[in-house]
Design an enzyme around this catalytic site. Structure first.
Site, PDB file in Angstrom:
ATOM      1  N   ASP A  95     -15.438 -10.229 -23.142  1.00 42.37           N
ATOM      2  CA  ASP A  95     -15.947  -9.969 -21.791  1.00 42.37           C
ATOM      3  C   ASP A  95     -17.471  -9.933 -21.757  1.00 42.37           C
ATOM      4  OD1 ASP A  95     -13.258  -9.512 -21.594  1.00 42.37           O
ATOM      5  OD2 ASP A  95     -13.454  -7.340 -21.362  1.00 42.37           O
ATOM      6  N   GLY A 144       0.826  -1.205   0.000  1.00 42.94           N
ATOM      7  CA  GLY A 144       0.000   0.000   0.000  1.00 42.94           C
ATOM      8  C   GLY A 144       0.851   1.243   0.000  1.00 42.94           C
ATOM      9  N   LYS A 148      -8.359 -10.764 -18.053  1.00 46.35           N
ATOM     10  CA  LYS A 148      -8.780 -11.205 -19.387  1.00 46.35           C
ATOM     11  C   LYS A 148      -8.539 -12.699 -19.644  1.00 46.35           C
ATOM     12  CE  LYS A 148      -9.683  -8.842 -22.703  1.00 46.35           C
ATOM     13  NZ  LYS A 148     -11.018  -8.292 -22.929  1.00 46.35           N
ATOM     14  N   HIS A 175       7.576  -7.748  -3.850  1.00 49.75           N
ATOM     15  CA  HIS A 175       6.236  -8.108  -4.336  1.00 49.75           C
ATOM     16  C   HIS A 175       6.257  -9.443  -5.082  1.00 49.75           C
ATOM     17  CE1 HIS A 175       4.008  -4.438  -3.337  1.00 49.75           C
ATOM     18  NE2 HIS A 175       5.214  -3.890  -3.378  1.00 49.75           N
ATOM     19  N   CYS A 188       5.204  -6.369   1.610  1.00 47.03           N
ATOM     20  CA  CYS A 188       5.610  -4.965   1.581  1.00 47.03           C
ATOM     21  C   CYS A 188       4.939  -4.177   2.721  1.00 47.03           C
ATOM     22  CB  CYS A 188       5.337  -4.355   0.209  1.00 47.03           C
ATOM     23  SG  CYS A 188       6.388  -2.925  -0.086  1.00 47.03           S
ATOM     24  N   TYR A 189       3.978  -3.302   2.413  1.00 44.92           N
ATOM     25  CA  TYR A 189       3.287  -2.612   3.514  1.00 44.92           C
ATOM     26  C   TYR A 189       2.753  -3.643   4.507  1.00 44.92           C
ATOM     27  CZ  TYR A 189       0.338   0.672   6.058  1.00 44.92           C
ATOM     28  OH  TYR A 189      -0.239   1.435   7.043  1.00 44.92           O
ATOM     29  N   GLU A 240       3.768 -11.063  -6.106  1.00 41.90           N
ATOM     30  CA  GLU A 240       2.606 -11.183  -6.998  1.00 41.90           C
ATOM     31  C   GLU A 240       2.871 -10.695  -8.414  1.00 41.90           C
ATOM     32  OE1 GLU A 240       3.122  -9.105  -4.540  1.00 41.90           O
ATOM     33  OE2 GLU A 240       1.855  -7.321  -4.552  1.00 41.90           O
TER      34      GLU A 240
HETATM   35  N1  ATP Z   1     -20.750  -1.296 -28.720  1.00 38.89           N
HETATM   36  C1  ATP Z   1     -21.198  -1.673 -27.508  1.00 38.89           C
HETATM   37  N2  ATP Z   1     -22.498  -1.947 -27.292  1.00 38.89           N
HETATM   38  C2  ATP Z   1     -22.948  -2.323 -26.098  1.00 38.89           C
HETATM   39  N3  ATP Z   1     -22.171  -2.453 -25.005  1.00 38.89           N
HETATM   40  C3  ATP Z   1     -20.867  -2.189 -25.137  1.00 38.89           C
HETATM   41  C4  ATP Z   1     -20.299  -1.789 -26.388  1.00 38.89           C
HETATM   42  N4  ATP Z   1     -18.981  -1.599 -26.212  1.00 38.89           N
HETATM   43  C5  ATP Z   1     -18.723  -1.880 -24.915  1.00 38.89           C
HETATM   44  N5  ATP Z   1     -19.847  -2.239 -24.258  1.00 38.89           N
HETATM   45  C6  ATP Z   1     -19.983  -2.593 -22.819  1.00 38.89           C
HETATM   46  O1  ATP Z   1     -18.834  -2.161 -22.104  1.00 38.89           O
HETATM   47  C7  ATP Z   1     -18.168  -3.269 -21.501  1.00 38.89           C
HETATM   48  C8  ATP Z   1     -16.683  -3.071 -21.448  1.00 38.89           C
HETATM   49  O2  ATP Z   1     -16.138  -3.053 -22.744  1.00 38.89           O
HETATM   50  P1  ATP Z   1     -14.827  -3.884 -23.024  1.00 38.89           P
HETATM   51  O3  ATP Z   1     -14.344  -3.508 -24.387  1.00 38.89           O
HETATM   52  O4  ATP Z   1     -13.916  -3.747 -21.864  1.00 38.89           O
HETATM   53  O5  ATP Z   1     -15.317  -5.385 -22.998  1.00 38.89           O
HETATM   54  P2  ATP Z   1     -15.750  -6.297 -24.187  1.00 38.89           P
HETATM   55  O6  ATP Z   1     -15.967  -5.474 -25.387  1.00 38.89           O
HETATM   56  O7  ATP Z   1     -16.881  -7.131 -23.739  1.00 38.89           O
HETATM   57  O8  ATP Z   1     -14.513  -7.229 -24.366  1.00 38.89           O
HETATM   58  P3  ATP Z   1     -13.111  -6.845 -24.989  1.00 38.89           P
HETATM   59  O9  ATP Z   1     -12.341  -6.203 -23.870  1.00 38.89           O
HETATM   60  O10 ATP Z   1     -12.556  -8.167 -25.383  1.00 38.89           O
HETATM   61  O11 ATP Z   1     -13.323  -5.906 -26.101  1.00 38.89           O
HETATM   62  C9  ATP Z   1     -18.579  -4.432 -22.352  1.00 38.89           C
HETATM   63  O12 ATP Z   1     -18.398  -5.642 -21.646  1.00 38.89           O
HETATM   64  C10 ATP Z   1     -20.015  -4.094 -22.649  1.00 38.89           C
HETATM   65  O13 ATP Z   1     -20.837  -4.419 -21.557  1.00 38.89           O
HETATM   66  N1  GLN Z   2       4.716  -1.174  -2.038  1.00 37.89           N
HETATM   67  C1  GLN Z   2       4.442  -0.962  -0.777  1.00 37.89           C
HETATM   68  O1  GLN Z   2       3.640  -1.666  -0.156  1.00 37.89           O
HETATM   69  C2  GLN Z   2       5.105   0.222  -0.174  1.00 37.89           C
HETATM   70  C3  GLN Z   2       4.925   0.291   1.319  1.00 37.89           C
HETATM   71  C4  GLN Z   2       5.327   1.639   1.885  1.00 37.89           C
HETATM   72  N2  GLN Z   2       4.446   2.655   1.385  1.00 37.89           N
HETATM   73  C5  GLN Z   2       6.794   1.929   1.523  1.00 37.89           C
HETATM   74  O2  GLN Z   2       7.069   2.797   0.743  1.00 37.89           O
HETATM   75  O3  GLN Z   2       7.679   1.260   2.018  1.00 37.89           O
END
Ligand code: ATP
Ligand code: GLN
Ligand code: XMP
Ligand code: MG
Length: 518
Positions: free
Chosen positions: A232, A56, A374, A174, A83-84, A176
């Site tokens: 998505d 954090g 994704k 980190h 970390c934090y 992760e």
């Molecule tokens: N042309 C559209 N018509 C309707 N809803 C949309 C449209 N474009 C985006 N959205 C909405 O916004 C959301 C986020 O868009 P985003 O592009 O992140 O996702 P995605 O289009 O489903 O997938 P991808 O990231 O693979 O393009 C979508 O999941 C959808 O719900």
């Molecule tokens: N990445 C972190 O969690 C940073 C922890 C704290 N803020 C530091 O600077 O040490």
């Protein structure tokens, strides 16, 4: 959702907290992230088998900086502080944290393993040196009673500490992030080995749990799902359809900012594969009029986010009202728009479906994919039987071509960009490179340069091409095309697309760039 075998992740506002959840899920263990303010309630609900304290931005040395609920340290379950999280655990258990005089460690570092602990089982041995990724200004300078240092780094004498009796571990780096090559394995060792969990959690379970959750959220209500044809929203629609059947209506919006042939393709594919009602809305005039004169990227995003909602609400009315709006929002949309926890991480850009939403919404949101990345959504899509043409599609942002035209968006500019983008993607497909690339697109620059064609002078737009590889869109590398590819595309575009006389390639990784230009 009631889970056994869960790890609770306490979020102190790190930009990468969800990556911890992701690594735990990769180890086959379910996990949930809770902001530190509500961690106690989450603990009561989940009865976790272990706890991870995230990083954090705050300093443990500052007055009123966040703390973990003290009871967690008396619960008798394993705890990993990152970390934090390590710093706060040290401070709360009788150690000490200081602001390091020499400015801290940021980026790649190495730890030397001094002695063994359960985190290293089957992985690291005494005397070895391993790469990790650091990002800290503060450091632990006295460890609490019961702990021993098990690895050190140049800037952190307590790079890894362990209290094996209580099964408490702290790491200053980190684990992760991918820049700590063995980090996922360290987290898996904590989740499975130290916490003793079987590691049998799967996407199939996620699907079942989400279906139950959607049913209980929606009840007998009606749901409108914004469907873009992207992976998505397609996955979200299928999941919701499994949960509530014909209470769902999908709405596809064409605002004139889609790619060439996209509307026909998406509507055709979806109607061809599924028996889910799909409304195709022609909203080109509405979007183009509203975008006139708008040049600021955030203003474009906010306008588009709001206009999408206006269209969804109008469609909801036509079917006699809908209480819920479903979207395929993913975790990266969330983290870049707002802090997951309402905490102090910074807004990078307002994704139209999160930070770009209007303040007052009449419909309640249903976002079953909000915690996923994704590639996890793609796995879930396969689990749901979504055909490869959907699962493998490159992402395409909701604000579409509008954020690939820096400056004012006009019909003419959209048309130029659409043509150039289509040539680029066609060449990528012909070269068999589509699946090797995470996302590829063209950007029409508001810059004109001089050229010579057929002995005449031209003064036209510059087009930038971008192609990146990534696993989750949070970081990205530039795609390295075979050397004859880009010159071929550039020639075709300049010859075939009126209005463009120069083509350049974008070599910026993310970070420091973002994938889109706005
Ligand atoms: N042309 C559209 N018509 C309707 N809803 C949309 C449209 N474009 C985006 N959205 C909405 O916004 C959301 C986020 O868009 P985003 O592009 O992140 O996702 P995605 O289009 O489903 O997938 P991808 O990231 O693979 O393009 C979508 O999941 C959808 O719900
Ligand atoms: N990445 C972190 O969690 C940073 C922890 C704290 N803020 C530091 O600077 O040490
Ligand atoms: O639906 C979306 N609405 C948005 O407003 C939006 N902005 C960026 N993106 C997509 O997110 C990924 C990361 O993009 P950035 O590196 O540009 O933030 C990339 O895949 C981008 O295409 C969006 N998707
Ligand atoms: Mg999309």
């Amino acid at each position: 959702m009631q889970h056994t075998d869960t790890i609770l992740i306490v979020d102190f506002g790190s930009q990468v907290t969800q990556l911890i959840a992701r690594r735990v899920r990769e180890a086959g263990v379910y996990s949930e992230v809770a902001p530190f303010q509500s961690a106690e309630a989450a603990f009561e609900r989940l009865k976790p088998a272990g706890i991870i304290l995230s990083g954090g931005p705050a300093s443990v040395t500052a007055e009123n900086s966040p703390r973990a609920p003290q009871a967690f340290f008396e619960a008798g379950i394993p705890i990993l502080g990152i970390c934090y999280g390590q710093q706060v655990m040290s401070a709360q258990l009788g150690g000490n944290v200081v602001v390091s005089g020499d400015g801290g460690e940021f980026g790649k570092a190495f730890v030397d393993v001094k002695s063994h602990c359960a985190l290293f089982d089957g992985l690291w041995a005494e005397g070895e040196r391993h790469q990790v990724w650091m990002s800290h200004g503060d450091k632990v300078d006295a460890i609490p009673p019961g702990f021993v240092p098990v690895a050190t780094s140049e800037g952190a004498p307590y790079a890894i500490v362990a209290d094996e009796a209580r099964r408490f571990y702290g790491v200053q780096f980190h684990p992760e992030v991918v820049h700590t090559p063995d980090g996922g394995k360290l987290i898996a060792n904590f989740a499975r080995h130290v916490c003793g969990l079987p590691g049998d959690w799967t996407m199939a379970e996620f699907r079942d749990a989400k279906i139950a959750e959607i049913r209980s959220q929606v009840g007998k209500g009606k749901v409108i799902c914004g469907l873009s044809g992207g992976v998505d929203s397609s996955v979200a629609a299928l999941l919701i359809h499994e949960a509530i059947g014909d209470q769902l209506t999908c709405v596809f919006v064409d605002g004139g900012i889609l790619r060439a042939g996209e509307a026909e393709q998406v509507v055709g594919l979806f109607r061809g594969h599924y028996n889910i009602p799909l409304v195709h809305v022609q909203a080109q005039t509405l979007f183009m009029n509203g975008l006139a004169g708008v040049t600021d990227p955030e203003a474009k995003r906010k306008f588009i986010g709001k206009t999408f909602i206006d269209v969804f609400e109008a469609e909801a009315k036509k079917i006699g009202g809908a209480e819920f709006l479903a979207q395929g929002t993913l975790y990266p949309d969330v983290i870049e728009s707002v802090s997951f926890t309402g905490g102090p991480s910074v807004t990078i850009k307002s994704h139209h479906n999160v930070g770009g939403l209007p303040e007052r919404m009449n419909m309640k949101l249903v976002e079953p994919l909000r915690e996923l990345f994704k590639d996890e959504v793609r796995a879930l899509g396969r689990e749901l039987g979504l055909p490869d043409v959907f699962v493998g599609r490159h992402p395409f942002p909701g604000p579409g071509l509008a954020i690939r035209i820096p400056g004012e968006v006009t019909q003419e500019r959209c048309d130029i960009l659409r043509k150039a983008d289509a040539v680029y993607l066609e060449e990528i497909r012909n070269a068999g490179l589509y699946d090797a690339i995470w996302q590829a697109f063209a950007v029409l620059l508001p810059v004109r340069t001089v050229g010579v064609m057929g002995d005449g002078r031209t003064y036209d737009h510059v087009l930038a091409l971008r192609a990146v590889t990534s696993t989750d869109g949070m970081t990205a590398e530039v795609f390295d095309f075979p050397s004859d590819f880009l010159p071929r595309v550039a020639t075709r575009i300049v010859n075939e697309v009126k209005g463009v006389n120069r083509v350049v390639y974008d070599y910026t990784s993310k970070p420091p760039g973002t994938i889109e230009w706005e």
